[in-house]
Design an enzyme around this catalytic site. Structure first.
Site, PDB file in Angstrom:
ATOM      1  CG  ASP A 232      -1.780   1.156   1.468  1.00 12.83           C
ATOM      2  OD1 ASP A 232      -1.878   1.996   0.545  1.00 12.83           O
ATOM      3  OD2 ASP A 232      -2.399   1.251   2.547  1.00 12.83           O
ATOM      4  CG  HIS A 405      -4.086   4.338   3.634  1.00 12.23           C
ATOM      5  ND1 HIS A 405      -4.238   3.216   2.858  1.00 12.23           N
ATOM      6  CD2 HIS A 405      -5.255   5.026   3.550  1.00 12.23           C
ATOM      7  CE1 HIS A 405      -5.442   3.227   2.310  1.00 12.23           C
ATOM      8  NE2 HIS A 405      -6.076   4.314   2.718  1.00 12.23           N
TER       9      HIS A 405
END
EC number: 3.1.-.-
Lengths: 589, 589
Positions: A232, A405
Site C-alpha cells: 500500500d 494507511h
C-alpha cells in the site's frame, strides 16, 4: 527516519545513502511508450497485472496468473474527479480477463471499502459463480451490496491465520488494521514463489479492537522468503507515524464536554471504530445518538449485528425522537463528510434539510479525512455551517481524524519485517508509488528489484525475479446512470467543452435541389451568454454565407453546415474570445 | 495560545473563557435574510461596505463613505472555481458605486497581488482619472497591468509613515509584511473615528528585506483609540505562528545540495523574496538561473529594476543558453505552481514543453502553497513529473513554503496592539471570519462589537459603535474572454448541466399549416454517449409524438418542441437514468 539495522539477505545489498533515493527510469519503465503485449508466461512463472489502482487512488484490482489459472485480489470502484464530469463511478477494466472468467479460482477481498469491493457486482454480472473470499465483515458488506444488485454471490469466509487452497493458489490470510474492521493481507504461494499483498494497511499498535497488524506473521513469511511484496503506497509521502485511532476518543470527549447544544458528527459510513468512539463519548456525556444517511444506517446495523460495533442499550434513537430531546442530549451521526451535495450534512449547511435546522449552539465535527479533490465541496459545507452560527471542528483545527494507511515510518517496519526480494508498490498515484519505492530502497531492496507498474503493466515473477514484460490495455470504464461503458473520452471531451463554454446551435432548412434557405436560420445559445442579444450580430453573416453556398449550388447539408460552423466559430472567437461548441443543423426539405 | 495580559479599555470587558468562543448569530447577522437597503448615513457617520472579499477569498474591495465622499481600498479579482466553469475572472460588483464614481476621492491599494489590484483596469474603464494610491512596487505592477489594458492611471505613490489627505479622508500608511514586497496597512481618519485596515498581513519578525510589520505604529494607533479594525482573516483558523520566510533558504539550500541534475522551482510570480532565496541558493551552488513564464519574467524584471530583487551579475540567463549548460549548473524558475494546465510546468509534466524534457535526474520544487480547489491540478502535475522520473519536493514533503497571512498567534498580537473598539474580519470565507472573530473575542473585544459582514452588508460606524444597518446587492461579475458581465447564473447553470450530462438535440421541420413533419427528425447527442446507436430507440417515439401533434392540428413550433422534449426527456430518464439537456428545434416551413 534512519535505516534500521537488520538481516539483509536474498541478494540485497547496502547502498550509498548520502544522496536522496531516486528510482531511475529505465527501459522497463511504463512511462516509456514501447511496452507491447507480453510474451507467453514461462512455465512455473507468476504473472501480476493491475486492472486498476496503480497510478491512481481507487478501483483496486490485481490479477495473479499461475499455470493458466487466475486469482483476483479486490475489485473496487474509483470515484470520479473533475476530469470525468457527470460520471457516477469508474470501474476497473475487465477486458484483459473477460475471455478468461472461467479461469478465475477466486476473488479475494482484503476489506470492505468501496475502492476494494465496489465493482464486485459488475464482475459477478459477467460470471455470477466466482468464489468470493473475505473476512466476515467484508463479506457481510459484499452480500448487502450484491443484494442491491439482485445477485447472490458464492461466499467463502476466511479468518486471519487461515490457509486455504483456491484452485492452484495456496492463500494464507493475515490480520491487518485499517480504517474498517476485519481487514486482511493475503500471502499467495505457488511454485513461482511467495507473494504478499498488504491490501490497505496501517500499524496501529493500540487498535481499538485489539486486532494488530500481524507483523510477526509477516516476519515469519520473511524468514521463509517473500519473492514479491505488493505494498500500500497511499501514505508513503507522509513522514513518521500515524497516531492511534484510540487517540481520537479523548479529543471527541473534549469537544463533547464543551458543546453547549447539539453535536453532529460526520464520518465515513464504514468507519466502525470512529463511530464506536462517538457512541462512547455520547454515552459518557449522557447524550442519545441517532444515525442519518442510508449507508451509515446500513453499515452500522451490520457492524452491530455482527458484534463489530458495541452499542450500549437504549443509546440509539430515531431522528424524530432526537428532535424532541433537549439539544444537549443529542448526537447526530451522519454521512456527508466529503461535502457530497445530496448528503444530510450538505443540506443542513444549505439550510434545506428536512428536519435539522442548524443553530448557533450546534457543534459539527467532521471526523474524517479531506480527500484531495473534495476541498471545495467540504469547505462549502463548513462555510455554510459557520455562516449559520455553528461551531465546526475538523481535522484542520483538531485531531479528530487519523489516516487508515501506513505512513513512511510504518512502511519501513513492514519492509524490515518482510525483507522482500522484489517490491511492487500498489494503491497510489505516481507520487505515492515513487515515495514507497524510495522507502523500499532505503531498507536495502535493490533498485532494480522495485517494479513501478501502473495499471495494465505486466509483471512476471520468474526464477525469483520480478520484471516488467509488457502491457495490456487498461482503460477507464465509466458508469453513468444505468449504463456501463458507453461513455468514453469523446463524450467526456464534449462535456468538458460544453461545461466550459456551452454551445451555439444554428438550424436552417434548405431546399434539397437548389440549396436555398427556405427558413430564416434559428440561432440559439445555451451556456454561452445571459444576454438575449448576444448572437444577433452573427445572424446576417450566417445569412450571407447561406446565400454564398446557394450561389455555389451547394446542396449537401453537411457542407452547408460546415460553412455555417466556420462563420459562427470565427465570429465568436473574434468577438468574444470564447470557444463554445458550434452545432449547426441543416435540414434539406 | 493563552490570552496575554494587557491594558483593556474603551468599553471592553473580560469574559468567561471556560467555554469556547462562539459568536452568536443575532438579528444583525447577514445570514438572516431580512436585511434591506440601509437608511441614510447619519451626519458624522462612516459607512463601510465590501463589494468583494468577505465571505470569499479574493476580489477584495472595500468602500468607505464619509460626508458624501468615497474611499476605496483595493480592487482585486477572484479566480473562478468549479462552480463558475469556463469563466476567466470574477470581479467585485461595482453597481453599488457605479452612479457615484465621481465621489471617489482615492483608490488605495494595499499591495500588488491580483486579488487586490486585478480589477483596477475594469474600474478605471468606468472612470479613468480615479487617483490610485499605493507603494512604489504596488504601483509599478498596477502601471504595467494598466498598460496592458491601454490605460494610463493617475498614480500617487506613498511610503510607510506617510500621512496624506485624500479628499475628506486622512490616510496614514504603515508597513506590513506579506508574501510580496512593499505591502501597506492604512489608517483612515475622519470625524467618525479612526479605522485601521490591515490589508494582507503577517508578522514575520525576521523578514528577508528587514521591513517589519509596524506593530509599534499599530500600538500608537491603539493608544489614540482605534474605532474600527478591519483584519485579514485568511489564516485565522491556523493555530500558532508562521515561521519566517527566511527559513525557506536553508531548506532550498539542502535540496540544491542533493540535486544531481537540473533544478526547476515553481512559485508565485509575485513572490520576490521566495525568488530572491532561489537566486541565492543558485549562486551558492554555482548554478545559472533562467526564468520562464510571462508573469514571472515581467514581475521579476520590475522587482529587479526597482531594487526589490537583488540579482547577482551574470546569474540570469535565457532558456536557450540554459539548455546548453550541464544539468547541474542550471536552475529554472517557473510559473505554474498551482497546476495551471497551460503553464510551462504543466507542459513539462505532460511531456509536451517546447524545450524542457523532464529527466530522472531533475529535481522540481513547488515552493508555493496549494490553494484549495487546485489540488487535483497540482497533484496531476506532480504525478506527471514523478512518472517521468523527476524528484518532486513540495510543501507536503519539505518546508519549501510559508504562508503570507498571519495565523492565530500573530492575530492575537495585532488585537492586543490595536485594542480596537469594534472589529470587522475581512478577507476570508465564513470559516475564516468566525475564527478571526473568536480570536478578537478572546483578547477582550465584546462580542457585540464584532461585526461579521459579508459582501454587500452595510456597516455604519456612528458614535463609536459599528453596526450592521442594511445590505446592498452584490453579485458576481464574470469576465469570460473579452466580455464583462454578460454571463450570469443562467449561463453558468446551463454550463453545469451540459458539463454533467451533455445534450440531446432533436431537429424537425413541420409544415406550417398542417403541422405535419416534412422531414425525418434529426437526433443528435453531444456529451451524452460514445455509442452511435444510443439514441436509436427514441426515434420512433419522437415520430409517434409528431404524428400525434399533427393529428391534433398543433402547428405552433413551440408546442411541438415541448411535446418532443417531454418524450425524449422521459425516455432518457427511464432508459439511462441521466439528465442531459434536451434541445428540440422545430422549424415551420
Amino acid at each position: 527516519m534512519s535505516r534500521p539495522a537488520g538481516r539483509r539477505d536474498r541478494g540485497r545489498s547496502r547502498r550509498d545513502r548520502s544522496r536522496p533515493v531516486s528510482v531511475p527510469v529505465d527501459a522497463e519503465n511504463p512511462a516509456e511508450p514501447e511496452l507491447g503485449p507480453p510474451p507467453d508466461l514461462p512455465d512455473g512463472g507468476l504473472r501480476v497485472v493491475a486492472l486498476g489502482g496503480i497510478g491512481e487512488v481507487g478501483r483496486n484490482m490485481t490479477v495473479f496468473e499461475y499455470a493458466g489459472r487466475l486469482l483476483v485480489v479486490d475489485c473496487g470502484v474509483l470515484f470520479p474527479s473533475e476530469d470525468s464530469p457527470g460520471v457516477d463511478l469508474i470501474l476497473p477494466d475487465f477486458r484483459a480477463i473477460e475471455h478468461r472468467l472461467d479461469d478465475i479460482d477466486a476473488l479475494v477481498l482484503t476489506h470492505g471499502h468501496e475502492d476494494h469491493i465496489g465493482a464486485v457486482p459488475f464482475l459477478l454480472r459477467q460470471r455470477p459463480d466466482i468464489l468470493v473470499v473475505g473476512s466476515r465483515f467484508t463479506l457481510a458488506l459484499v452480500a448487502e451490496k450484491c443484494r442491491e444488485h439482485r445477485l447472490t454471490p458464492r461466499l467463502h469466509e476466511v479468518k486471519e491465520g487461515a490457509r486455504v487452497q483456491h484452485g492452484v493458489f495456496d492463500c494464507e490470510y493475515f490480520s491487518v488494521n485499517h480504517s474498517i474492521p476485519d481487514a486482511l493481507a493475503v500471502a499467495i504461494r505457488t511454485e513461482a514463489g511467495l507473494v504478499l499483498h498488504t491490501g490497505d494497511i496501517k500499524l496501529d499498535q493500540l487498535p481499538l479492537d485489539g486486532r494488530l497488524t500481524d507483523l510477526g506473521g509477516f516476519s515469519r513469511l520473511g524468514d521463509e522468503g517473500v519473492d514479491l511484496f505488493l505494498v500500500d503506497s497511499t501514505n508513503a509521502e507522509v513522514p513518521g507515524f500515524t497516531i492511534s485511532e484510540r487517540e481520537i476518543g479523548p479529543v471527541l470527549d473534549g469537544v463533547f464536554h464543551r458543546a453547549p447544544g447539539r453535536i453532529i458528527v460526520a464520518c465515513f459510513a464504514s468507519h466502525v471504530h470512529r463511530v464506536q468512539q462517538v457512541l462512547e463519548a455520547a454515552a459518557a456525556h449522557d447524550r442519545k445518538v441517532c444515525m442519518v444517511g442510508r449507508s451509515m444506517v446500513r453499515n452500522m446495523g451490520i457492524a452491530a449485528e455482527l458484534g463489530y460495533l458495541d452499542v450500549p442499550d437504549g443509546l440509539l434513537i430515531e431522528l424524530d425522537e432526537a428532535m424532541t430531546l433537549p439539544d444537549d442530549r443529542v448526537v447526530i451521526v451522519s454521512t456527508g463528510s466529503q461535502g457530497e451535495p445530496l448528503s444530510g450534512l450538505a443540506r443542513m449547511a444549505r439550510g434545506d434539510h428536512r428536519s435539522v435546522r442548524i443553530r448557533a449552539e450546534d457543534t459539527v465535527i467532521l471526523a474524517s479525512s479531506l480527500i484531495p479533490g473534495n476541498e471545495t465541496a467540504v469547505f462549502t459545507v463548513i462555510n455554510g455551517l459557520t455562516r449559520l452560527g455553528a461551531t465546526v471542528v475538523h481535522q484542520g483545527t483538531a485531531r479528530v481524524h487519523v489516516s487508515g494507511h501506513a505512513t513512511a515510518g510504518e512502511l519501513l517496519f513492514l519492509y524490515n519485517a518482510v525483507r522482500p526480494s522484489n517490491v511492487m508498490p500498489v494503491h497510489g498515484e505516481w507520487r505515492h508509488l515513487r515515495a514507497n519505492a524510495a522507502l523500499a530502497a532505503l531498507t536495502g531492496v535493490p533498485e532494480d528489484r522495485i517494479v513501478l507498474a501502473e495499471d495494465g503493466v505486466v509483471v512476471d515473477l520468474v526464477d525469483g525475479r520480478a520484471s516488467i514484460t509488457g502491457k495490456v490495455e487498461v482503460g477507464r470504464v465509466y458508469v453513468d446512470g444505468l449504463a456501463v461503458g458507453d461513455i468514453g473520452e469523446s463524450t467526456l471531451g464534449d462535456r468538458l467543452v460544453l461545461g466550459e463554454g456551452g454551445f451555439i446551435s444554428i438550424t436552417v432548412a434548405i431546399d434539397a435541389t437548389t440549396g436555398r434557405a427556405v427558413t430564416k436560420p434559428t440561432l440559439s445559445g445555451r451556456g454561452f451568454s445571459d444576454d438575449p442579444k448576444a448572437l444577433d450580430a452573427v445572424l446576417p453573416m450566417v445569412e450571407d454565407e447561406l446565400s454564398r453556398t446557394e450561389a455555389e449550388n451547394i446542396t449537401d447539408p453537411h457542407r452547408v453546415a460546415q460553412a455555417v460552423r466556420r462563420v459562427v466559430g470565427r465570429w465568436v472567437g473574434e468577438t468574444y474570445r470564447r470557444r463554445p461548441m458550434i452545432v449547426p443543423t441543416v435540414i434539406a426539405v
